[in-house]
Scaffold this motif. Sequence first.
Motif, PDB file in Angstrom:
ATOM      1  N   GLY A  22       0.793  -2.320  13.300  1.00  0.00           N
ATOM      2  CA  GLY A  22       1.042  -2.514  11.870  1.00  0.00           C
ATOM      3  C   GLY A  22       1.549  -1.260  11.188  1.00  0.00           C
ATOM      4  O   GLY A  22       2.362  -1.328  10.264  1.00  0.00           O
ATOM      5  N   VAL A  23       1.075  -0.109  11.635  1.00  0.00           N
ATOM      6  CA  VAL A  23       1.533   1.163  11.077  1.00  0.00           C
ATOM      7  C   VAL A  23       2.987   1.406  11.479  1.00  0.00           C
ATOM      8  O   VAL A  23       3.808   1.811  10.652  1.00  0.00           O
ATOM      9  N   GLU A  26       5.193  -0.702   9.372  1.00  0.00           N
ATOM     10  CA  GLU A  26       5.331  -0.153   8.021  1.00  0.00           C
ATOM     11  C   GLU A  26       6.276   1.039   8.004  1.00  0.00           C
ATOM     12  O   GLU A  26       7.075   1.196   7.079  1.00  0.00           O
ATOM     13  N   ARG A  29       9.714  -0.309   8.152  1.00  0.00           N
ATOM     14  CA  ARG A  29      10.082  -0.878   6.852  1.00  0.00           C
ATOM     15  C   ARG A  29      10.476   0.220   5.875  1.00  0.00           C
ATOM     16  O   ARG A  29      11.503   0.141   5.200  1.00  0.00           O
ATOM     17  N   LEU A  30       9.671   1.287   5.819  1.00  0.00           N
ATOM     18  CA  LEU A  30       9.985   2.406   4.930  1.00  0.00           C
ATOM     19  C   LEU A  30      11.294   3.078   5.311  1.00  0.00           C
ATOM     20  O   LEU A  30      12.100   3.423   4.442  1.00  0.00           O
ATOM     21  N   LEU A  59       2.213   7.095   3.235  1.00  0.00           N
ATOM     22  CA  LEU A  59       2.189   5.903   4.074  1.00  0.00           C
ATOM     23  C   LEU A  59       0.907   5.119   3.834  1.00  0.00           C
ATOM     24  O   LEU A  59      -0.194   5.683   3.918  1.00  0.00           O
ATOM     25  N   LEU A  60       1.036   3.850   3.528  1.00  0.00           N
ATOM     26  CA  LEU A  60      -0.092   2.924   3.377  1.00  0.00           C
ATOM     27  C   LEU A  60      -1.191   3.476   2.472  1.00  0.00           C
ATOM     28  O   LEU A  60      -2.335   3.652   2.879  1.00  0.00           O
TER      29      LEU A  60
END
Length: 86
Positions: A22-23, A26, A29-30, A59-60
């Motif tokens: 999941g990281v 992300e 995506r970024l 991040l997150l």
Amino acid sequence: MSDWTWDWNPSEEFLTEGLPPGVVAEIERLATELAALGPDSVRAGSPDDREGGLRVFSLLGGRGFIQFLAVPRHECVYVCHITWTG
């Protein structure tokens, strides 16, 4: 829409080793969003007082950050370092 792309530097395997999927998703995506900014990506993230050079993006919700380099000559955003505190 920008013609810019993004890439891992040095490599995806090196930078994402041990990170939860999941990281990694992300971060991808970024990086896609940063590339979509095109030349404006040299001002995204920190530091705020200058543009260019190695940039930092949270991040997150502050659980980590990525360092990236936006290179106008290559029309590319390079993800260079990932810090994940989980």
